[in-house]
Design an enzyme around this catalytic site. Structure first.
Site, PDB file in Angstrom:
ATOM      1  N   ARG A   1      -1.750   2.225  -7.750  1.00  0.00           N
ATOM      2  CA  ARG A   1      -2.755   2.483  -6.703  1.00  0.00           C
ATOM      3  C   ARG A   1      -3.927   1.501  -6.762  1.00  0.00           C
ATOM      4  O   ARG A   1      -4.983   1.748  -6.195  1.00  0.00           O
ATOM      5  CB  ARG A   1      -3.311   3.916  -6.800  1.00  0.00           C
ATOM      6  CG  ARG A   1      -2.260   4.996  -6.647  1.00  0.00           C
ATOM      7  CD  ARG A   1      -1.855   5.155  -5.191  1.00  0.00           C
ATOM      8  NE  ARG A   1      -0.932   6.247  -4.967  1.00  0.00           N
ATOM      9  CZ  ARG A   1       0.390   6.132  -5.020  1.00  0.00           C
ATOM     10  NH1 ARG A   1       0.957   4.962  -5.305  1.00  0.00           N
ATOM     11  NH2 ARG A   1       1.160   7.161  -4.781  1.00  0.00           N
ATOM     12  N   LEU A   2      -3.746   0.400  -7.454  1.00  0.00           N
ATOM     13  CA  LEU A   2      -4.826  -0.595  -7.518  1.00  0.00           C
ATOM     14  C   LEU A   2      -4.564  -1.647  -6.448  1.00  0.00           C
ATOM     15  O   LEU A   2      -4.238  -2.811  -6.731  1.00  0.00           O
ATOM     16  CB  LEU A   2      -4.913  -1.208  -8.927  1.00  0.00           C
ATOM     17  CG  LEU A   2      -5.252  -0.174 -10.003  1.00  0.00           C
ATOM     18  CD1 LEU A   2      -5.331  -0.828 -11.382  1.00  0.00           C
ATOM     19  CD2 LEU A   2      -6.578   0.523  -9.684  1.00  0.00           C
TER      20      LEU A   2
END
Ligand SMILES: Cc1cc2nc3c(=O)[nH]c(=O)nc-3n(C[C@H](O)[C@H](O)[C@H](O)COP(=O)(O)O)c2cc1C
Length: 209
Positions: free
Chosen positions: A187-188
């Site tokens: 999720r980066l």
């Protein structure tokens, strides 16, 4: 492929000089990779004079440094919203590529010549459809629009020029900011946003995922 994109990421150094040029590069990939059914489908969000929002899918029909163009009925909900409040958001949901582009800007009607030129490229049936439907008005039955269409088809048979409806035309959205979102591991994600400068240039800022 999705993994590949995530590894590839989106870096400031790889961005084009303008958001439209960057959009063109991503759009070209979206169109040629064949994993998106309609890469030019975008979610157009408008708000009325009281700020009440609404969204719908619309097809992008052109873009250049002046902005992003779509066509619709000026009397539809979105058409009325935009005449009261020209601020608009366009969202391209390119999920299979783990990408998303969000444009914010101001919509203005395209000129009648430009609208007419595009209208002429539409299939005859779609031209009639633009007359037959008072888009977004409440109707009692399907038969109403079918009857209106049949009447128009009799008046303007295939091969005959259909006039451009006065209530139909384009909007061009001049961007004030454009965010390019690239999905990444954990999720980066990468989020790079072009923001318009008063002198007509752009600056790019990175947003936290
Ligand atoms: C894939 C797709 C493409 C569409 N393209 C357009 C379009 O180009 N123009 C348009 O007016 N409506 C288009 N529509 C219909 C709109 O989503 C919407 O129903 C219609 O414009 C009325 O919206 P409104 O009542 O919010 O103004 C499309 C719908 C879908 C699902």
């Amino acid at each position: 492929m999705r993994k590949h994109y995530r590894e590839e990421g989106l870096a400031e150094s790889g961005l084009a000089a303008t958001p439209v040029a960057q959009f063109a590069a991503w759009f070209q990939q979206a169109a040629t990779e064949g994993r998106l059914f309609e890469p030019n489908a975008m979610v157009v969000s408008t708000a009325d004079a009281e700020g009440r929002p609404s969204s719908r899918t619309v097809l992008l029909k052109g873009f250049d440094e002046r902005g992003f163009v779509f066509y619709t009925n000026y009397e539809s909900r979105k058409g009325r919203d935009l005449s009261e409040n020209p601020y608009v958001s366009l969202l391209f949901p390119w999920h299979p590529m783990a990408r998303q582009v969000i444009v914010q800007g101001v919509a203005r009607r395209t000129g009648r010549d430009e609208t007419a030129a595009y209208f002429r490229t539409r299939p005859h049936g779609s031209q009639l459809g633009a007359w037959a439907s008072a888009q977004s008005s409440v109707i009692a039955t399907r038969a109403e629009v079918d009857a209106a269409y049949s009447e128009l088809a009799a008046r303007y048979p295939e091969g005959e020029q259909v006039p451009v409806p006065p209530h139909w035309g384009g909007f061009r959205v001049a961007p004030s900011s454009v965010e390019f979102w690239q999905g990444r591991e954990n999720r980066l994600h990468d989020r790079l946003r072009y923001v318009a400068e008063p002198d007509g240039g752009w600056h790019v800022e990175r947003l936290s995922p």
